[in-house]
Motif scaffolding. Structure first.
Motif, mmCIF file in Angstrom:
data_model
loop_
_atom_site.group_PDB
_atom_site.id
_atom_site.type_symbol
_atom_site.label_atom_id
_atom_site.label_comp_id
_atom_site.label_asym_id
_atom_site.label_seq_id
_atom_site.Cartn_x
_atom_site.Cartn_y
_atom_site.Cartn_z
ATOM 1 N N ALA A 86 0.843 -1.195 0.000
ATOM 2 C CA ALA A 86 0.000 0.000 0.000
ATOM 3 C C ALA A 86 0.876 1.241 0.000
ATOM 4 O O ALA A 86 1.916 1.294 0.667
ATOM 5 C CB ALA A 86 -0.909 -0.003 1.224
ATOM 6 N N ALA A 87 0.437 2.274 -0.749
ATOM 7 C CA ALA A 87 1.236 3.490 -0.873
ATOM 8 C C ALA A 87 1.466 4.164 0.474
ATOM 9 O O ALA A 87 2.489 4.809 0.701
ATOM 10 C CB ALA A 87 0.576 4.460 -1.847
ATOM 11 N N ASP A 88 0.503 3.999 1.390
ATOM 12 C CA ASP A 88 0.620 4.660 2.689
ATOM 13 C C ASP A 88 1.025 3.692 3.796
ATOM 14 O O ASP A 88 0.760 3.932 4.976
ATOM 15 C CB ASP A 88 -0.687 5.355 3.051
ATOM 16 N N ILE A 89 1.670 2.609 3.450
ATOM 17 C CA ILE A 89 2.055 1.588 4.423
ATOM 18 C C ILE A 89 3.000 2.184 5.475
ATOM 19 O O ILE A 89 3.818 3.049 5.184
ATOM 20 C CB ILE A 89 2.727 0.383 3.716
ATOM 21 N N THR A 90 2.855 1.699 6.724
ATOM 22 C CA THR A 90 3.743 2.155 7.787
ATOM 23 C C THR A 90 5.080 1.436 7.694
ATOM 24 O O THR A 90 5.198 0.371 7.067
ATOM 25 C CB THR A 90 3.122 1.883 9.161
ATOM 26 N N ALA A 91 6.068 1.962 8.365
ATOM 27 C CA ALA A 91 7.391 1.330 8.382
ATOM 28 C C ALA A 91 7.316 -0.055 9.014
ATOM 29 O O ALA A 91 7.929 -1.015 8.523
ATOM 30 C CB ALA A 91 8.382 2.221 9.131
ATOM 31 N N GLU A 92 6.546 -0.166 10.114
ATOM 32 C CA GLU A 92 6.428 -1.455 10.802
ATOM 33 C C GLU A 92 5.831 -2.523 9.902
ATOM 34 O O GLU A 92 6.351 -3.646 9.811
ATOM 35 C CB GLU A 92 5.551 -1.273 12.047
ATOM 36 N N ASP A 93 4.763 -2.150 9.155
ATOM 37 C CA ASP A 93 4.114 -3.119 8.276
ATOM 38 C C ASP A 93 4.988 -3.443 7.066
ATOM 39 O O ASP A 93 4.995 -4.589 6.578
ATOM 40 C CB ASP A 93 2.754 -2.592 7.818
ATOM 41 N N ALA A 94 5.718 -2.465 6.560
ATOM 42 C CA ALA A 94 6.585 -2.698 5.405
ATOM 43 C C ALA A 94 7.695 -3.689 5.754
ATOM 44 O O ALA A 94 8.005 -4.618 4.988
ATOM 45 C CB ALA A 94 7.184 -1.375 4.918
ATOM 46 N N ILE A 95 8.295 -3.514 6.928
ATOM 47 C CA ILE A 95 9.379 -4.406 7.344
ATOM 48 C C ILE A 95 8.837 -5.821 7.597
ATOM 49 O O ILE A 95 9.467 -6.830 7.211
ATOM 50 C CB ILE A 95 10.062 -3.841 8.601
ATOM 51 N N ALA A 96 7.631 -5.875 8.186
ATOM 52 C CA ALA A 96 7.010 -7.190 8.437
ATOM 53 C C ALA A 96 6.733 -7.910 7.126
ATOM 54 O O ALA A 96 6.954 -9.132 7.000
ATOM 55 C CB ALA A 96 5.721 -7.002 9.235
ATOM 56 N N ALA A 97 6.261 -7.155 6.104
ATOM 57 C CA ALA A 97 5.967 -7.755 4.806
ATOM 58 C C ALA A 97 7.245 -8.269 4.154
ATOM 59 O O ALA A 97 7.269 -9.341 3.524
ATOM 60 C CB ALA A 97 5.284 -6.729 3.899
ATOM 61 N N ALA A 98 8.321 -7.529 4.314
ATOM 62 C CA ALA A 98 9.597 -7.947 3.726
ATOM 63 C C ALA A 98 10.077 -9.255 4.345
ATOM 64 O O ALA A 98 10.591 -10.153 3.655
ATOM 65 C CB ALA A 98 10.643 -6.854 3.913
ATOM 66 N N LYS A 99 9.898 -9.381 5.655
ATOM 67 C CA LYS A 99 10.370 -10.579 6.341
ATOM 68 C C LYS A 99 9.595 -11.828 5.931
ATOM 69 O O LYS A 99 10.075 -12.961 6.121
ATOM 70 C CB LYS A 99 10.275 -10.379 7.852
ATOM 71 N N GLN A 100 8.408 -11.625 5.340
ATOM 72 C CA GLN A 100 7.610 -12.775 4.902
ATOM 73 C C GLN A 100 7.986 -13.243 3.501
ATOM 74 O O GLN A 100 7.579 -14.324 3.069
ATOM 75 C CB GLN A 100 6.115 -12.402 4.934
ATOM 76 N N ALA A 101 8.758 -12.420 2.777
ATOM 77 C CA ALA A 101 9.191 -12.822 1.435
ATOM 78 C C ALA A 101 10.181 -13.974 1.547
ATOM 79 O O ALA A 101 11.103 -13.947 2.379
ATOM 80 C CB ALA A 101 9.841 -11.640 0.716
ATOM 81 N N ASP A 102 10.008 -14.987 0.721
ATOM 82 C CA ASP A 102 10.807 -16.217 0.838
ATOM 83 C C ASP A 102 12.312 -15.937 0.798
ATOM 84 O O ASP A 102 13.076 -16.465 1.619
ATOM 85 C CB ASP A 102 10.422 -17.197 -0.275
ATOM 86 N N ALA A 103 12.726 -15.135 -0.147
ATOM 87 C CA ALA A 103 14.161 -14.882 -0.312
ATOM 88 C C ALA A 103 14.741 -14.142 0.888
ATOM 89 O O ALA A 103 15.894 -14.381 1.287
ATOM 90 C CB ALA A 103 14.416 -14.080 -1.593
ATOM 91 N N VAL A 104 13.953 -13.244 1.456
ATOM 92 C CA VAL A 104 14.413 -12.500 2.633
ATOM 93 C C VAL A 104 14.438 -13.419 3.845
ATOM 94 O O VAL A 104 15.391 -13.439 4.638
ATOM 95 C CB VAL A 104 13.502 -11.277 2.887
ATOM 96 N N LYS A 105 13.376 -14.191 3.988
ATOM 97 C CA LYS A 105 13.261 -15.106 5.127
ATOM 98 C C LYS A 105 14.463 -16.052 5.170
ATOM 99 O O LYS A 105 15.028 -16.321 6.237
ATOM 100 C CB LYS A 105 11.952 -15.898 5.024
ATOM 101 N N ALA A 106 14.868 -16.523 4.010
ATOM 102 C CA ALA A 106 15.990 -17.474 3.954
ATOM 103 C C ALA A 106 17.297 -16.830 4.395
ATOM 104 O O ALA A 106 18.184 -17.496 4.952
ATOM 105 C CB ALA A 106 16.123 -18.013 2.533
ATOM 106 N N MET A 107 17.439 -15.525 4.171
ATOM 107 C CA MET A 107 18.680 -14.831 4.498
ATOM 108 C C MET A 107 18.775 -14.427 5.963
ATOM 109 O O MET A 107 19.877 -14.229 6.488
ATOM 110 C CB MET A 107 18.823 -13.564 3.632
ATOM 111 N N ILE A 108 17.626 -14.303 6.665
ATOM 112 C CA ILE A 108 17.673 -13.781 8.030
ATOM 113 C C ILE A 108 17.440 -14.843 9.100
ATOM 114 O O ILE A 108 17.685 -14.601 10.283
ATOM 115 C CB ILE A 108 16.663 -12.635 8.206
#
Length: 801
Positions: free
Chosen positions: A758-780
């Protein structure tokens, strides 16, 4: 159905002409907009593709303004007097009037073929007696106010052609036309007192919206400086006055220089013991143009006056006086004091002639470092000024000079009065009668225009006078003041005359009682937007501002400035990245482009070629891309569907594009406006259809750029009326924002995923969404998160160890 651009463009150009669609009205109750481009000199070569760049840009602005409801004046005319036509007439034995008529017809046909929305009902021509009547009238007002006067001036004289040459006609010291030797010769010339307006021409730049580089070029050309007039004594008993911006350096003045034309040379001729050497040097200097004489990178030459020396007023020391060609009698007083420790040119001259170099502003070893160019610092070797700052020293020395009668504070300008006369035929006759009893007498205004007589020969006389001087029946007249025998002035005006007020005549071009009615001038002026070449920002722009200010002072116009806004475009270069010229063989004829691709394609490409304010090379391959874009626009008819509102999937793209094109036109960003429409077309194509509302909006946006194809589609699709009668499309600021955006997700600075959020997404929600991405999840997984960062609308970065 294939788009037949040749047929469609001719059709709409005829309709616009027949209906006078683009004629400004005289309804002064409407909001007005006056757009202006520099009117062209109609040369025999016609237009090349560089010329229409400016015309098309302001045409786009003018068409947009009409769609916004303005009464638009966008005129065109011809700056048709001048030397090239006269030279062509001499060479080919064709009267300049015929040459001009043929050239104008060619230019006009070319301009019309481009679909430019000029108001041709207001067309003017500077060679029309009904026009130059008022050029002459303005000259008479200048004369009556003392701003037009005669003065002895050094001019370029071709020893072969026996004519006076303009600076641009002298190439490498010889006549451009015949190759003959060119010398400097003193002749009586008409001058206009533009220097009396110098300060106002600087100050009033604060009243206008000119791009910075135009303002800077004007200020630099006028060249205001503050300093002092200083009177040096001489052993001949006369005082030799100089102007200097650095009176604080007087104790470092170790010699003086006067111009080869300085009148004191004649006055002191009996005292000067090496007068023959001085005469020889004067003759050598007379063979050089002003440019050659003032060129910085050249060997310094000069001859010391033997028999007369200068006297420095601050210490009474005698110093040598040189004659050198780098000093001009037309600037300042024709004499300078030389301070070689703090001026490059003076230092080089002093080194060559073995003259003393005295440092007076502390800044270094002048013998080792050539010179010290110190605008700030502490005074040294300067008696009562020693130890003072430069600024304090300037103030103190000016007080001292004033107190002792040796000088005074002075504001000076580099700008010189305007040399206004030409010894030519093809120009406006100067409406002055020369009477042996009454002197220079203005022609009565009811006898204007003073028209050019027909002549069989356009060659100058043996003495360099205008061809008019050979027509006794025209020259011989009676004095309007005393009625006695008198002669007409045979000089004509320069080409700059007609272009100094043409924007006023467009306001009311058929008026026989005045240059334009007061009502028309008050309504249309100032010009709202004026565009032209940077090469005209010093002479033409300065001259026309000067004339306008003078007419403002005598109550003809009601605004102190003629142009509210001034912009300048970059040149279109040849494909070899050089300036287009016949000699380089890189000229592109717009007629050929229109014939092969159509006017709309050429207009579009001229605006898409690059940043409007910068030069750009022509590219014959790139123009094909603009043609393909217009073909795709035409083919939208094949996927047209019903719909009175923008579809949800295109709503944001539509509003964003309308917003961008609207703003970009105002900011001269035509290339990015076109790019935005190309991107919108891709978005439309991706949906597989376009509805009526979307196509109407797109055609209106594109119309100022490509008027023929858009008018034709509007009519073919039955959208009602002509497109040019519609209203400019509006946008909703809120709908210009994307509902979702793409951001990248990084781990330790490396991109691992791209997310739609969403264009108005908060920082907290944006970071949470990133952590759910498979490629990111595998790296962290299994690692310690050290830092988390969200840059709104761009990226998420997670740092782990």
């Amino acid at each position: 159905m294939k788009y037949n651009f040749a047929e469609v463009e001719k059709k709409w150009q005829d309709i616009w002409d027949d209906k006078q669609v683009f004629a400004a009205t005289n309804d002064y109750s409407k909001p007005k907009y006056y757009a202006l481009v520099e009117f062209p000199y109609p040369s025999g070569q016609g237009l090349h593709v560089g010329h229409p760049r400016s015309y098309t840009a302001l045409d786009i602005v003018s068409r947009k303004r009409r769609l916004e409801g303005y009464n638009v004046l966008y005129p065109m005319g011809w700056d048709a007097f001048g030397l090239p036509t006269e030279n062509f007439a001499i060479k080919n034995h064709i009267h300049p009037e015929i040459v001009t008529k043929n050239n104008v017809a060619h230019f006009k046909q070319q301009l019309k073929s481009l679909g430019l929305s000029f108001d041709w009902s207001r067309e003017i021509n500077t060679t029309d007696p009904n026009y130059y009547k008022w050029t002459q009238w303005i000259f008479l007002q200048l004369f009556k106010k003392g701003l037009a006067y005669k003065k002895e001036m050094a001019v370029n004289w071709c020893t072969s052609c026996k004519v006076v040459l303009a600076n641009e006609e002298v190439v490498n010291g010889v006549c451009e036309r015949c190759g003959g030797e060119v010398v400097r010769k003193v002749k009586s010339q008409w001058m206009l007192g533009i220097t009396q307006y110098a300060q106002r021409l600087i100050d009033d730049l604060d009243l206008v919206n000119y791009i910075d580089r135009v303002k800077v070029s004007q200020v630099n050309w006028i060249g205001r400086s503050t300093g002092a007039n200083v009177r040096f004594g001489t052993t001949a008993g006369d005082e030799l006055e100089v102007y200097t911006t650095r009176p604080d350096t007087l104790f470092g003045a170790t010699y003086m220089v006067i111009s080869p034309e300085h009148p004191y040379i004649e006055k002191w001729a009996d005292r000067i013991t090496n007068i023959d050497a001085i005469r020889t040097y004067q003759q050598e200097a007379a063979r050089k143009s002003e440019f050659e004489r003032t060129e910085l990178v050249k060997e310094k030459t000069g001859v010391e006056l033997q028999g007369v020396r200068g006297v420095n007023p601050v210490n009474g020391r005698e110093i040598p006086i040189f004659v050198a060609d780098y000093v001009l009698t037309t600037y300042g007083t024709g004499a300078i004091m030389a301070v070689p420790a703090h001026d490059t040119r003076d230092w080089e001259f002093a080194k060559k002639f073995g003259l003393p170099i005295i440092e007076v502003v502390k800044g270094g070893d002048v013998e080792q470092e050539a010179f010290t160019d110190c605008a700030t610092g502490v005074m040294v070797n300067s008696d009562f000024l020693t130890g003072l700052s430069v600024e304090d020293a300037k103030a103190k020395i000016i007080d001292w000079l004033t107190e002792h009668g040796k000088g005074e504070k002075k504001v000076n300008f580099k700008l010189r009065d305007w040399v206004f006369s030409r010894q030519r035929y093809w120009g406006e006759p100067i409406p002055i009668v020369v009477c042996p009893k009454c002197g220079y007498v203005p022609l009565p205004e009811d006898q204007l225009p003073l028209t050019l007589p027909h002549v069989d020969s356009y060659e100058q006389t043996e003495t360099g006078e205008s061809p008019l001087a050979k027509i006794d029946s025209w020259v011989n007249t009676t004095c309007p003041h005393c009625g006695g025998p008198a002669k007409r002035e045979t000089d004509t005006m320069p080409q700059w005359a007609g272009s100094s007020w043409y924007f006023m005549r467009y306001c009311d071009p058929h008026n026989n009682e005045a240059l334009a009615s007061k009502e028309a001038l008050d309504y249309w002026l100032p010009v709202d937007w004026y565009n032209g070449g940077m090469e005209h920002t010093t002479l033409h722009l300065l001259y026309s501002r000067f004339w306008h200010k003078f007419l403002y002072d005598i109550g003809v116009v009601s605004t102190p400035e003629p142009y509210a806004k001034r912009t300048s475009h970059g040149m279109i270069l040849g494909e070899n990245h050089e300036k287009m010229s016949k000699s380089r063989g890189n000229v592109v004829n717009p007629d050929d482009i229109v014939k092969e691709y159509g006017a709309d394609t050429m207009r579009l490409y001229e605006m898409f070629i690059g940043d409007f304010e910068k030069s750009a090379p022509w590219n014959s391959d790139s123009i094909k891309g603009c043609k393909r874009f217009l073909d795709r626009i035409w083919n939208l008819q094949d996927i047209l569907i019903a719909g009175a509102e923008y579809r949800p999937e295109l709503e944001t793209a539509m509003h964003k594009t309308i917003q961008k094109v609207t703003r970009d036109i105002e900011e001269l960003k035509f290339n990015t406006a076109i790019a935005a429409m190309m991107a919108l077309l891709n978005d439309i194509t991706d949906t597989g259809a376009i509805n009526h509302a979307e196509l109407k909006a797109l055609l209106i946006l594109l119309n100022p750029f490509a008027p023929h194809i858009t008018e034709e589609m509007w009519q073919v699709l039955g959208f009602g009326g002509m497109l040019n009668e519609q209203k400019w499309v509006s946008y909703d600021e809120a709908k210009c924002k994307e509902a979702t955006i793409e951001v990248v997700a990084q781990v330790n600075g490396k991109i691992k995923a791209r997310l739609q959020v969403a264009a108005d997404i908060t920082a907290e929600d944006a970071i949470a969404a990133a952590k759910q991405a498979d490629a990111v999840k595998a790296m962290i997984e299994g690692k310690t998160v050290v830092k988390e960062l969200y840059v709104p609308g761009k990226l998420i970065n997670i740092v782990v160890r």
